[in-house]
Design a protein around this motif. Structure first.
Motif, PDB file in Angstrom:
ATOM      1  N   ARG A 116       0.830  -1.209   0.000  1.00  0.00           N
ATOM      2  CA  ARG A 116       0.000   0.000   0.000  1.00  0.00           C
ATOM      3  C   ARG A 116       0.862   1.256   0.000  1.00  0.00           C
ATOM      4  O   ARG A 116       0.510   2.258  -0.605  1.00  0.00           O
ATOM      5  CB  ARG A 116      -0.930   0.005   1.203  1.00  0.00           C
ATOM      6  CG  ARG A 116      -1.983  -1.066   1.147  1.00  0.00           C
ATOM      7  CD  ARG A 116      -2.815  -1.084   2.426  1.00  0.00           C
ATOM      8  NE  ARG A 116      -3.607  -2.279   2.496  1.00  0.00           N
ATOM      9  CZ  ARG A 116      -4.911  -2.308   2.323  1.00  0.00           C
ATOM     10  NH1 ARG A 116      -5.558  -1.213   2.087  1.00  0.00           N
ATOM     11  NH2 ARG A 116      -5.571  -3.435   2.397  1.00  0.00           N
ATOM     12  N   GLU A 117       1.994   1.189   0.701  1.00  0.00           N
ATOM     13  CA  GLU A 117       2.871   2.356   0.792  1.00  0.00           C
ATOM     14  C   GLU A 117       3.897   2.411  -0.341  1.00  0.00           C
ATOM     15  O   GLU A 117       4.287   3.487  -0.783  1.00  0.00           O
ATOM     16  CB  GLU A 117       3.595   2.360   2.136  1.00  0.00           C
ATOM     17  CG  GLU A 117       2.666   2.595   3.307  1.00  0.00           C
ATOM     18  CD  GLU A 117       3.414   2.623   4.631  1.00  0.00           C
ATOM     19  OE1 GLU A 117       4.647   2.835   4.626  1.00  0.00           O
ATOM     20  OE2 GLU A 117       2.756   2.418   5.664  1.00  0.00           O
ATOM     21  N   HIS A 118       4.360   1.247  -0.789  1.00  0.00           N
ATOM     22  CA  HIS A 118       5.404   1.185  -1.812  1.00  0.00           C
ATOM     23  C   HIS A 118       5.016   0.167  -2.892  1.00  0.00           C
ATOM     24  O   HIS A 118       5.652  -0.881  -3.013  1.00  0.00           O
ATOM     25  CB  HIS A 118       6.746   0.803  -1.184  1.00  0.00           C
ATOM     26  CG  HIS A 118       7.133   1.658  -0.027  1.00  0.00           C
ATOM     27  ND1 HIS A 118       7.546   2.964  -0.178  1.00  0.00           N
ATOM     28  CD2 HIS A 118       7.134   1.419   1.307  1.00  0.00           C
ATOM     29  CE1 HIS A 118       7.802   3.477   0.999  1.00  0.00           C
ATOM     30  NE2 HIS A 118       7.557   2.571   1.927  1.00  0.00           N
ATOM     31  N   PRO A 119       3.987   0.465  -3.679  1.00  0.00           N
ATOM     32  CA  PRO A 119       3.525  -0.524  -4.668  1.00  0.00           C
ATOM     33  C   PRO A 119       4.569  -0.862  -5.733  1.00  0.00           C
ATOM     34  O   PRO A 119       4.679  -2.009  -6.134  1.00  0.00           O
ATOM     35  CB  PRO A 119       2.287   0.125  -5.289  1.00  0.00           C
ATOM     36  CG  PRO A 119       2.364   1.566  -4.940  1.00  0.00           C
ATOM     37  CD  PRO A 119       3.186   1.683  -3.697  1.00  0.00           C
ATOM     38  N   ALA A 120       5.349   0.121  -6.174  1.00  0.00           N
ATOM     39  CA  ALA A 120       6.346  -0.157  -7.221  1.00  0.00           C
ATOM     40  C   ALA A 120       7.441  -1.084  -6.687  1.00  0.00           C
ATOM     41  O   ALA A 120       7.863  -2.014  -7.386  1.00  0.00           O
ATOM     42  CB  ALA A 120       6.949   1.142  -7.739  1.00  0.00           C
ATOM     43  N   ALA A 121       7.886  -0.858  -5.468  1.00  0.00           N
ATOM     44  CA  ALA A 121       8.915  -1.712  -4.877  1.00  0.00           C
ATOM     45  C   ALA A 121       8.382  -3.129  -4.667  1.00  0.00           C
ATOM     46  O   ALA A 121       9.099  -4.118  -4.900  1.00  0.00           O
ATOM     47  CB  ALA A 121       9.394  -1.130  -3.547  1.00  0.00           C
ATOM     48  N   PHE A 122       7.136  -3.226  -4.245  1.00  0.00           N
ATOM     49  CA  PHE A 122       6.522  -4.541  -4.062  1.00  0.00           C
ATOM     50  C   PHE A 122       6.426  -5.269  -5.404  1.00  0.00           C
ATOM     51  O   PHE A 122       6.739  -6.456  -5.505  1.00  0.00           O
ATOM     52  CB  PHE A 122       5.137  -4.396  -3.420  1.00  0.00           C
ATOM     53  CG  PHE A 122       4.504  -5.691  -3.025  1.00  0.00           C
ATOM     54  CD1 PHE A 122       4.835  -6.304  -1.829  1.00  0.00           C
ATOM     55  CD2 PHE A 122       3.582  -6.316  -3.851  1.00  0.00           C
ATOM     56  CE1 PHE A 122       4.256  -7.509  -1.452  1.00  0.00           C
ATOM     57  CE2 PHE A 122       2.998  -7.516  -3.489  1.00  0.00           C
ATOM     58  CZ  PHE A 122       3.344  -8.110  -2.289  1.00  0.00           C
ATOM     59  N   GLN A 123       6.016  -4.556  -6.438  1.00  0.00           N
ATOM     60  CA  GLN A 123       5.913  -5.147  -7.777  1.00  0.00           C
ATOM     61  C   GLN A 123       7.273  -5.636  -8.266  1.00  0.00           C
ATOM     62  O   GLN A 123       7.382  -6.721  -8.828  1.00  0.00           O
ATOM     63  CB  GLN A 123       5.322  -4.122  -8.756  1.00  0.00           C
ATOM     64  CG  GLN A 123       5.127  -4.648 -10.166  1.00  0.00           C
ATOM     65  CD  GLN A 123       4.098  -5.749 -10.242  1.00  0.00           C
ATOM     66  OE1 GLN A 123       3.068  -5.686  -9.593  1.00  0.00           O
ATOM     67  NE2 GLN A 123       4.358  -6.761 -11.035  1.00  0.00           N
ATOM     68  N   ARG A 124       8.318  -4.832  -8.046  1.00  0.00           N
ATOM     69  CA  ARG A 124       9.671  -5.260  -8.458  1.00  0.00           C
ATOM     70  C   ARG A 124      10.082  -6.518  -7.697  1.00  0.00           C
ATOM     71  O   ARG A 124      10.691  -7.418  -8.271  1.00  0.00           O
ATOM     72  CB  ARG A 124      10.679  -4.138  -8.191  1.00  0.00           C
ATOM     73  CG  ARG A 124      10.700  -3.066  -9.254  1.00  0.00           C
ATOM     74  CD  ARG A 124      11.912  -2.149  -9.114  1.00  0.00           C
ATOM     75  NE  ARG A 124      12.011  -1.519  -7.802  1.00  0.00           N
ATOM     76  CZ  ARG A 124      11.393  -0.394  -7.438  1.00  0.00           C
ATOM     77  NH1 ARG A 124      10.634   0.242  -8.328  1.00  0.00           N
ATOM     78  NH2 ARG A 124      11.553   0.115  -6.229  1.00  0.00           N
ATOM     79  N   GLU A 125       9.751  -6.575  -6.421  1.00  0.00           N
ATOM     80  CA  GLU A 125      10.141  -7.723  -5.600  1.00  0.00           C
ATOM     81  C   GLU A 125       9.458  -9.007  -6.076  1.00  0.00           C
ATOM     82  O   GLU A 125      10.100 -10.041  -6.222  1.00  0.00           O
ATOM     83  CB  GLU A 125       9.811  -7.455  -4.129  1.00  0.00           C
ATOM     84  CG  GLU A 125      10.368  -8.474  -3.186  1.00  0.00           C
ATOM     85  CD  GLU A 125      11.884  -8.565  -3.189  1.00  0.00           C
ATOM     86  OE1 GLU A 125      12.396  -9.678  -2.970  1.00  0.00           O
ATOM     87  OE2 GLU A 125      12.571  -7.553  -3.411  1.00  0.00           O
ATOM     88  N   ILE A 126       8.142  -8.944  -6.334  1.00  0.00           N
ATOM     89  CA  ILE A 126       7.461 -10.173  -6.753  1.00  0.00           C
ATOM     90  C   ILE A 126       7.826 -10.560  -8.184  1.00  0.00           C
ATOM     91  O   ILE A 126       7.729 -11.727  -8.552  1.00  0.00           O
ATOM     92  CB  ILE A 126       5.923 -10.095  -6.581  1.00  0.00           C
ATOM     93  CG1 ILE A 126       5.296  -9.059  -7.501  1.00  0.00           C
ATOM     94  CG2 ILE A 126       5.557  -9.847  -5.147  1.00  0.00           C
ATOM     95  CD1 ILE A 126       3.780  -9.074  -7.506  1.00  0.00           C
ATOM     96  N   SER A 127       8.285  -9.593  -8.972  1.00  0.00           N
ATOM     97  CA  SER A 127       8.705  -9.902 -10.343  1.00  0.00           C
ATOM     98  C   SER A 127      10.000 -10.700 -10.369  1.00  0.00           C
ATOM     99  O   SER A 127      10.337 -11.299 -11.386  1.00  0.00           O
ATOM    100  CB  SER A 127       8.879  -8.617 -11.148  1.00  0.00           C
ATOM    101  OG  SER A 127       7.633  -7.984 -11.310  1.00  0.00           O
ATOM    102  N   LYS A 128      10.730 -10.714  -9.259  1.00  0.00           N
ATOM    103  CA  LYS A 128      11.981 -11.471  -9.194  1.00  0.00           C
ATOM    104  C   LYS A 128      11.740 -12.976  -9.188  1.00  0.00           C
ATOM    105  O   LYS A 128      12.653 -13.744  -9.468  1.00  0.00           O
ATOM    106  CB  LYS A 128      12.777 -11.065  -7.958  1.00  0.00           C
ATOM    107  CG  LYS A 128      13.312  -9.652  -8.030  1.00  0.00           C
ATOM    108  CD  LYS A 128      14.031  -9.283  -6.751  1.00  0.00           C
ATOM    109  CE  LYS A 128      14.501  -7.849  -6.802  1.00  0.00           C
ATOM    110  NZ  LYS A 128      15.108  -7.432  -5.517  1.00  0.00           N
ATOM    111  N   VAL A 129      10.520 -13.395  -8.861  1.00  0.00           N
ATOM    112  CA  VAL A 129      10.207 -14.827  -8.845  1.00  0.00           C
ATOM    113  C   VAL A 129      10.338 -15.390 -10.253  1.00  0.00           C
ATOM    114  O   VAL A 129      11.014 -16.386 -10.480  1.00  0.00           O
ATOM    115  CB  VAL A 129       8.797 -15.087  -8.274  1.00  0.00           C
ATOM    116  CG1 VAL A 129       8.408 -16.544  -8.425  1.00  0.00           C
ATOM    117  CG2 VAL A 129       8.730 -14.663  -6.821  1.00  0.00           C
TER     118      VAL A 129
END
Length: 198
Positions: free
Chosen positions: A157-170
């Motif tokens: 909720r606070e850092h959606p872009a960072a979260f998206q980058r993190e899950i894209s690493k899978v």
């Protein structure tokens, strides 16, 4: 006995008169959905009818939750998916759990989405006859991404872009769209030829 009016009697009478003389308020009722498409309403009606006749039908729950999600009714979608999966029969529980997970993910409630995704994956693996391999693989990818996101500790909720980058690493993806692809780094100039006597 003589009747005596006190200040309390006068105040009560004044309030009664004011309440009687005040104009009534207008009440307006609006639809819960903003101009839904007839096809969406039809999908909801069909899925609801299927759930009435077979309360544990995970496929109907998945379709109903999807239609409710399209209308922005994510709370209802999550409840339909979770409640149906809990009483599902015939190996379709995974579909209800998946619907609940997707609804929670749309609400950016990653913890609940992760929980229901795990239940969906486990139910899918337990009922291979009704959960084809391609759906199981998609569920595994989806669960792995949610798992990675939760493990990172990043608040989506606070850092959606960072979260998206993190899950894209899978499973890293390749972006072939030149409009949205990241900019190429500047070219490195060749080494100077001044030191080369030639």
């Amino acid at each position: 006995m003589a009747f005596r009016m006190s200040i309390l009697d006068i105040s009560a009478a004044a309030l009664v008169v004011i309440a009687i003389l005040l104009p009534g308020r207008d009440s307006y009722v609006t639809a819960a959905y903003e101009k839904p498409q007839p096809s969406t309403l039809r999908k909801i009606a069909v899925a609801q009818a299927r759930l009435v006749t077979a309360p544990g039908d995970g496929e109907a729950a998945e379709k109903l939750a999807s239609a409710l999600g399209d209308l922005g009714q994510l709370d209802w979608a999550a409840r339909v998916g979770g409640a149906t999966a809990a009483q599902a029969t015939g190996g379709t529980a995974w579909r209800g759990y998946l619907a609940a997970s997707i609804a929670h993910a749309e609400r950016v409630d990653v913890t609940a989405a992760h929980h229901y995704a795990k239940l969906a994956l486990d139910a899918c693996k337990a009922s291979a006859a009704t959960c084809p391999d391609f759906r199981r693989v998609k569920l595994e990818v989806y669960f792995s991404q949610l798992d990675r996101g939760l493990a990172s500790g990043i608040d989506p909720r606070e850092h959606p872009a960072a979260f998206q980058r993190e899950i894209s690493k899978v499973f890293p993806t390749v972006n072939l769209d030149p409009k949205t692809a990241p900019a190429k780094p500047a070219a490195t100039p060749p080494p100077a030829a001044a030191n080369n006597p030639g």
